[in-house]
Motif scaffolding. Sequence first.
Motif, short mmCIF file in Angstrom:
data_model
loop_
_atom_site.label_atom_id
_atom_site.label_comp_id
_atom_site.label_asym_id
_atom_site.label_seq_id
_atom_site.Cartn_x
_atom_site.Cartn_y
_atom_site.Cartn_z
N HIS A 80 -2.83 -0.66 1.31
CA HIS A 80 -1.39 -0.40 1.21
C HIS A 80 -0.85 0.15 2.52
N LEU A 81 -1.58 1.07 3.13
CA LEU A 81 -1.13 1.65 4.39
C LEU A 81 -1.08 0.60 5.50
N ASP B 54 -0.69 -2.60 4.93
CA ASP B 54 0.33 -3.58 4.55
C ASP B 54 1.71 -3.14 5.01
N THR B 55 1.96 -1.84 5.01
CA THR B 55 3.26 -1.36 5.47
C THR B 55 3.46 -1.66 6.95
#
Length: 232
Positions: free
Chosen positions: A220-221, A223-224
Amino acid sequence: MRRRKPPAAPPPVPFSPAAARAHRAALGLTPEQVAEGLAAHGVRLLPAHVLAWESGELRPGEAEFIALARALWCPAAQLMDTRPVRLRDHRVARELGQAAVAERTGTTLGSYRQAELTDRWEGDEEQTRALADVLGLGLPELVEATGRGEALDHLLRQCVTGRWQPHLRALARIVPAPADALADALAALHQEHHVPTHWGATARTAPPPAAGSLTPRFWHLLDTAGTTGPTA
């Protein structure tokens, strides 16, 4: 003298008989015409063989599978009964031979074959990045296909329970993302598991996270930062 065990054969290519039938029907082709299309791509079989694939009685081999996809004018992945997971299946979905992938990733054919047989990729950072490019893999797919999921989770646990900086190079070998994006993700992950203390006290960390819990947050990190999608 003990006999050597023959090398393990790879499992069959994931194949969907229903998808093959549906594609043939959509094109209005007969089994005879599909057999002719296969022959044009170097695979000579009887129309009955095509019907045996469609009924599930037989399964196509790798070369037959790729030829069938070309004869049916569809991406090979559309004839699979599940999404590609293994390294071999991603390669076949791209309709590539082992030699082509080995050449484009700068590895030997023997090494690449071994990677497919064992589901363990031993390439360096540059070779791993090339593999992602050749097979069109996003970073999570790449880690899954190269059998490095457990290694990634173990490394992330080390990063949050101690200093993350010494592990950056090892992480880049598994996840060939830009170094600054990896550093930002590790710093954020470490900070999230850091327990604040009052001024002057020794810093503490939270209890070790459960196995497998850090990887989704890590993705997620990244992906940002827009770094987890396909590289090609």
